[in-house]
Design a protein around this motif. Structure first.
Motif, mmCIF file in Angstrom:
data_model
loop_
_atom_site.group_PDB
_atom_site.id
_atom_site.type_symbol
_atom_site.label_atom_id
_atom_site.label_comp_id
_atom_site.label_asym_id
_atom_site.label_seq_id
_atom_site.Cartn_x
_atom_site.Cartn_y
_atom_site.Cartn_z
ATOM 1 N N LEU A 132 -10.092 -10.485 7.110
ATOM 2 C CA LEU A 132 -8.635 -9.816 7.383
ATOM 3 C C LEU A 132 -7.880 -10.243 8.484
ATOM 4 C CD1 LEU A 132 -6.509 -8.283 5.759
ATOM 5 C CD2 LEU A 132 -7.492 -6.210 6.532
ATOM 6 N N LEU A 133 -8.696 -10.180 9.615
ATOM 7 C CA LEU A 133 -8.209 -10.581 10.769
ATOM 8 C C LEU A 133 -7.734 -11.879 11.056
ATOM 9 C CD1 LEU A 133 -7.804 -9.181 13.928
ATOM 10 C CD2 LEU A 133 -10.275 -10.244 14.423
ATOM 11 N N ALA A 182 9.983 -1.474 7.853
ATOM 12 C CA ALA A 182 9.812 -2.590 7.127
ATOM 13 C C ALA A 182 8.623 -2.647 6.332
ATOM 14 C CB ALA A 182 9.418 -3.794 8.137
ATOM 15 N N ILE A 183 7.523 -2.014 6.341
ATOM 16 C CA ILE A 183 6.498 -1.905 5.513
ATOM 17 C C ILE A 183 7.065 -1.196 4.388
ATOM 18 C CG2 ILE A 183 4.184 -0.983 5.186
ATOM 19 C CD1 ILE A 183 3.636 -1.679 8.170
ATOM 20 N N LEU A 198 2.409 -6.904 8.257
ATOM 21 C CA LEU A 198 2.367 -5.896 9.003
ATOM 22 C C LEU A 198 1.710 -4.742 8.469
ATOM 23 C CD1 LEU A 198 6.154 -5.721 10.110
ATOM 24 C CD2 LEU A 198 4.289 -6.312 11.324
ATOM 25 N N ALA A 199 1.593 -4.557 7.306
ATOM 26 C CA ALA A 199 0.571 -3.202 6.823
ATOM 27 C C ALA A 199 -0.711 -3.950 6.880
ATOM 28 C CB ALA A 199 1.112 -3.304 5.212
ATOM 29 N N CYS A 200 -1.067 -4.898 6.742
ATOM 30 C CA CYS A 200 -2.506 -5.376 7.140
ATOM 31 C C CYS A 200 -2.806 -5.450 8.449
ATOM 32 C CB CYS A 200 -2.811 -6.986 6.495
ATOM 33 S SG CYS A 200 -2.751 -7.260 4.920
ATOM 34 N N GLY A 201 -1.976 -5.524 9.350
ATOM 35 C CA GLY A 201 -2.187 -5.577 10.673
ATOM 36 C C GLY A 201 -2.478 -3.920 11.152
ATOM 37 N N TYR A 202 -1.807 -3.097 10.745
ATOM 38 C CA TYR A 202 -1.759 -1.653 10.926
ATOM 39 C C TYR A 202 -3.251 -1.199 10.352
ATOM 40 C CZ TYR A 202 2.435 -1.449 13.385
ATOM 41 O OH TYR A 202 3.375 -1.781 14.399
ATOM 42 N N GLY A 203 -3.380 -1.831 9.158
ATOM 43 C CA GLY A 203 -4.741 -1.375 8.462
ATOM 44 C C GLY A 203 -5.909 -1.985 9.247
#
Length: 485
Positions: free
Chosen positions: A32-33, A439-440, A363-368
């Motif tokens: 994911l990273l 945005a998410i 962005l959602a993946c990033g914060y996850g």
């Protein structure tokens, strides 16, 4: 190490199963990273190209800002202007908008067309009270109960405009669009009138007003518009790309509006009633009809930017609803309705316009990832997993992401500070998190809304609710310095 975790249960604590689960999470985190880092770097390169072009314009002396004198700002227009405003349940703000426009625009060669609904008597009464018999105000009351869509309301106004032209035997030179809560600049009509001598469409900046009661939600609009209308739209204009209309402070030549109306069909109007962002689409159609577009940054004699001031949503739910409508209309409907254009520049700009859903996902993946990383650090501390070393590729991507974030934060601070002062400029940096969260949520809502339309649900006008802001109402009896001098 994990014997003191009672919530895991006896059958799990100390077992290989938990260690295997954590190891799988660790592997997933690495994948994911890489996914997030790749797309963030790609987005950073896209933004840096815009930054480089903007810096190049500044270094070569091609400043985007021009000037207009007081005499030019108040001089008679070269032709009549029709200003179209769609209003549904706007009784709290429409009166101020009408009074403010009549007080600030010193010319007589314009008509305010207010589109109202037969089942909205409060808005009709507010318009009548604000107009006070001024012949420059024309109220158009549709027979169909509201709300329909904003585009449908605008098309009704356009039909009334065409009927007026036939009745009085003259033709408007320009058509200007505004929203029901806008506070116009005294020089706006003059700037648009001058621009339409050589162009078919002109867009002026929008300046969101700060709201002390909403220093995070409402203020993030100021950050975004300051950067977009100070840099991205300037570059877009310099590249000669198709220019989207904001639906506010934008003017079209009368001939171009007529050509777009003809393109849509003899019985319709220039605005796409089935589209949630009819203004955005209208601006792009100008180039497809062979016209030219301009984005203008003009300053008056006081140094103030000729821009429309407006209050944007101050609550999270309202901001998400508004931005989800933008994403739905621009990203999903734009892809379906407009395609991708014919030139490389326009295709690039279309990609930038429609990246909202992908941005929300990244962005959602990033914060996850932040949550996953925190959990893995805890597991590493408890001895459940060994720390892993990042690959050279991933290290390089993350280094670029960090540098990009610092650069983007600095630019966001610069543009916000240029329009609103240093304090707000510094505040723009932590507000990036707020903008990302909105945005998410908006991307998720827009996707669900689009799927519902694919299932046959009709498009709905989810208009932004406008209320009477104390600051706005205090400005009602006053004129700007330019108008009063």
């Amino acid at each position: 190490m994990i014997d003191h975790w009672p919530w895991l249960g006896d059958e799990v604590r100390g077992s290989q199963a938990l260690i295997d689960i954590v190891a799988h999470v660790q592997a997933f985190e690495q994948e994911l990273l890489l996914f997030v880092a790749f797309w963030l770097v790609l987005g950073a390169l896209d933004e840096f190209m815009i930054d480089a072009l903007w810096i190049g314009l500044r270094l070569t002396g091609r400043s985007p800002d021009s000037r207009i004198t007081q005499a030019e700002a108040t001089a008679p227009l070269s032709g009549r202007a029709a200003v179209l405003i769609a209003a549904w349940q706007e009784a709290e703000v429409i009166g101020h908008t009408v009074r403010h426009a009549l007080a600030n625009w010193r010319q007589d060669e314009f008509t305010l067309y207010l589109g109202c609904y037969c089942n909205d008597p409060d808005t009709i009464a507010a318009v009548a009270a604000a107009a006070g018999g001024d012949l420059r105000v024309r109220t158009v009351i549709g027979d169909c109960p509201g709300p329909t869509t904003k585009a449908d309301c605008l098309n009704r106004i356009y039909a009334a405009l065409c009927a007026d032209e036939l009745r009085y035997g003259w033709r408007y030179r320009s058509v200007v669009l505004h929203d029901a809560e806008d506070m116009v600049h005294p020089a706006e009509l003059a700037v648009i009138d001058r621009a339409l001598r050589r162009a078919d469409f002109a867009q002026l900046p929008v300046r969101p007003e700060l709201q002390p009661a909403s220093p995070w939600i409402a203020a993030h609009y100021a950050d975004e518009f300051a950067e977009s209308h100070g840099k991205a739209m300037v570059v877009r204009d310099a590249l000669g790309a198709a220019m989207p209309a904001a639906g506010v402070a934008c003017g079209f030549s009368r001939d171009m509006i007529a050509r777009i109306a003809l393109r849509r069909g003899r019985d319709g109007g220039p605005f796409a009633a089935e589209c949630l962002t009819e203004d955005y689409e209208l601006g792009l159609l100008v180039q497809r009809e062979g016209g030219t577009s301009r984005f203008l940054r003009v300053r008056d004699e006081t140094g103030g930017l000729v821009a429309t001031r407006a209050y944007f949503p101050s609550k999270l739910a309202d901001a998400v609803r508004q931005k989800s409508r933008w994403i739905h209309g621009i990203s999903f409907q734009g892809w379906d309705r407009l395609g991708w254009g014919s030139g490389v520049i326009d295709q690039w700009m279309a990609l930038r316009d429609r990246r909202g859903p992908l941005t929300a996902l990244i962005l959602a993946c990033g914060y996850g990832l932040l949550l996953i990383e925190a959990a893995l650090k805890l597991a590493e501390r408890e001895g459940l997993v060994q720390g892993t070393e990042l690959s050279p590729l991933l290290q390089a991507l993350l280094a670029i992401c960090l540098a990009s974030f610092v650069w983007r934060s600095g630019l966001r601070c610069f543009f916000t500070a240029s329009e609103y002062g240093l304090v707000e400029g510094l505040g723009a940096i932590p507000r990036i998190v707020v903008a990302n969260a909105i945005a998410i949520l908006a991307g998720r809502r827009a996707l669900f809304s689009y799927v519902m339309t694919l299932r046959g649900n009709p498009v709905r006008w989810e208009k932004t609710e406008h209320v009477g802001h104390p600051t706005l109402l205090e400005l009602a009896p006053t004129r700007s310095r330019l108008a009063a001098s």
